[in-house]
Design an enzyme around this catalytic site. Structure first.
Site, PDB file in Angstrom:
ATOM      1  N   ASN A  42       0.852  -1.204   0.000  1.00 45.46           N
ATOM      2  CA  ASN A  42       0.000   0.000   0.000  1.00 45.46           C
ATOM      3  C   ASN A  42       0.881   1.245   0.000  1.00 45.46           C
ATOM      4  OD1 ASN A  42       0.637  -0.790   2.686  1.00 45.46           O
ATOM      5  ND2 ASN A  42      -1.072   0.368   3.516  1.00 45.46           N
ATOM      6  N   GLU A  44       0.379   5.220   0.685  1.00 45.79           N
ATOM      7  CA  GLU A  44      -0.562   6.233   1.181  1.00 45.79           C
ATOM      8  C   GLU A  44      -0.162   7.629   0.717  1.00 45.79           C
ATOM      9  OE1 GLU A  44      -1.055   5.575   5.408  1.00 45.79           O
ATOM     10  OE2 GLU A  44      -2.263   3.779   4.979  1.00 45.79           O
ATOM     11  N   CYS A  53      -4.064   0.631  -2.595  1.00 42.41           N
ATOM     12  CA  CYS A  53      -3.919  -0.605  -1.822  1.00 42.41           C
ATOM     13  C   CYS A  53      -2.804  -1.479  -2.396  1.00 42.41           C
ATOM     14  CB  CYS A  53      -5.207  -1.411  -1.860  1.00 42.41           C
ATOM     15  SG  CYS A  53      -6.562  -0.713  -0.913  1.00 42.41           S
ATOM     16  N   GLU A  55      -2.883  -4.637  -3.118  1.00 44.12           N
ATOM     17  CA  GLU A  55      -3.353  -5.547  -4.166  1.00 44.12           C
ATOM     18  C   GLU A  55      -3.387  -4.838  -5.511  1.00 44.12           C
ATOM     19  OE1 GLU A  55      -4.632  -4.809  -1.230  1.00 44.12           O
ATOM     20  OE2 GLU A  55      -6.024  -6.342  -0.517  1.00 44.12           O
ATOM     21  N   CYS A  90     -10.051  -5.221   0.202  1.00 47.44           N
ATOM     22  CA  CYS A  90     -11.199  -4.312   0.208  1.00 47.44           C
ATOM     23  C   CYS A  90     -12.042  -4.521  -1.058  1.00 47.44           C
ATOM     24  CB  CYS A  90     -10.736  -2.866   0.324  1.00 47.44           C
ATOM     25  SG  CYS A  90     -10.172  -2.143  -1.232  1.00 47.44           S
ATOM     26  N   CYS A  93     -10.524  -3.395  -4.470  1.00 44.03           N
ATOM     27  CA  CYS A  93      -9.533  -4.340  -5.004  1.00 44.03           C
ATOM     28  C   CYS A  93     -10.213  -5.582  -5.569  1.00 44.03           C
ATOM     29  CB  CYS A  93      -8.523  -4.724  -3.919  1.00 44.03           C
ATOM     30  SG  CYS A  93      -7.423  -3.338  -3.513  1.00 44.03           S
TER      31      CYS A  93
HETATM   32  N1  THU Z   1      -5.310  -1.428   2.396  1.00 42.69           N
HETATM   33  C1  THU Z   1      -4.741  -2.245   1.461  1.00 42.69           C
HETATM   34  O1  THU Z   1      -3.598  -2.029   1.034  1.00 42.69           O
HETATM   35  N2  THU Z   1      -5.464  -3.288   0.989  1.00 42.69           N
HETATM   36  C2  THU Z   1      -6.736  -3.583   1.386  1.00 42.69           C
HETATM   37  O2  THU Z   1      -7.382  -4.448   0.811  1.00 42.69           O
HETATM   38  C3  THU Z   1      -7.314  -2.869   2.525  1.00 42.69           C
HETATM   39  C4  THU Z   1      -6.642  -1.613   2.905  1.00 42.69           C
HETATM   40  C5  THU Z   1      -4.532  -0.290   2.893  1.00 42.69           C
HETATM   41  C6  THU Z   1      -5.035   1.047   2.440  1.00 42.69           C
HETATM   42  C7  THU Z   1      -4.530   1.951   3.549  1.00 42.69           C
HETATM   43  O3  THU Z   1      -3.200   2.337   3.203  1.00 42.69           O
HETATM   44  C8  THU Z   1      -4.473   1.070   4.764  1.00 42.69           C
HETATM   45  O4  THU Z   1      -4.546  -0.262   4.295  1.00 42.69           O
HETATM   46  C9  THU Z   1      -5.598   1.323   5.747  1.00 42.69           C
HETATM   47  O5  THU Z   1      -6.826   1.249   5.130  1.00 42.69           O
END
Ligand code: THU
Length: 134
Positions: A42, A44, A53, A55, A90, A93
Site C-alpha cells: 500500500n 498512502e 492498496c 493488491e 477491500c 480491489c
Molecule cells: N489497504 C490495502 O492495502 N489493501 C486492502 O485491501 C485494505 C486496505 C490499505 C489502504 C490503507 O493504506 C491502509 O490499508 C488502511 O486502510
C-alpha cells in the site's frame, strides 16, 4: 508456486509499505498464469484518497508490464511488525481483480502458518463486469 511461498512473498512485499498515516501495512503477491510473481504494497498519501492498496499496486504493476492472466494473489496486512492473522482485500480491489481474473482466481489469505484460500467468486458474488456493458 506453493500458496505458502506466495504468502511469504507478500510478507516480504509488505516491508516496503508506505503507510505513515494509518500505520496499517499491507503486502500482496500476484501470481501470473505463466508463473511470474509481482509484489505490491500500500502507498498512502497526505490527501488520503490517492492512497493505493497493496493488491492494486501489484495488479497495476503487472498489467503495465503486459500481463493480463492471473492465477492467484496472496495478501497480508496489519499494524504490527508481523502481519495480523487475517487481512481481507477491500471491495475496490475485489472489483479490480474481477476486471482481469476468472471466477476461480484464488485469493490466499491468513499467514504462512495458517493459510485460508478463497475464490474470487466467493469474495465478490453477483459482480458487475465487462459482460454487463454488452
Ligand atoms: N489497504 C490495502 O492495502 N489493501 C486492502 O485491501 C485494505 C486496505 C490499505 C489502504 C490503507 O493504506 C491502509 O490499508 C488502511 O486502510
Amino acid at each position: 508456486m506453493l500458496d505458502k511461498e506466495l504468502l511469504q512473498f507478500a510478507v516480504e512485499a509488505r516491508k516496503k509499505s508506505y503507510s505513515p498515516y494509518s500505520g496499517f501495512r499491507v503486502g500482496a503477491a500476484l501470481l501470473t498464469k505463466s508463473g511470474k510473481v509481482y509484489g505490491g504494497c500500500n502507498v498512502e498519501n497526505a490527501a488520503y484518497t490517492p492512497t493505493n492498496c497493496a493488491e492494486r499496486t501489484a495488479v497495476f504493476k503487472a498489467v503495465s508490464e503486459g500481463e493480463r492472466e492471473f492465477a492467484a494473489i496472496a495478501v497480508v496486512g496489519g499494524k504490527g511488525e508481523e502481519p495480523a492473522e487475517f487481512c481481507a482485500p477491500c471491495g475496490v480491489c475485489r472489483q479490480v481483480f474481477a476486471e482481469f481474473c476468472d471466477p476461480d482466481f484464488r485469493i490466499i489469505l491468513g499467514t504462512p502458518e495458517n493459510i485460508r484460500v478463497y475464490t474470487l467468486a466467493e469474495l465478490l458474488p453477483l459482480s458487475f463486469g465487462k459482460a454487463d456493458l454488452n
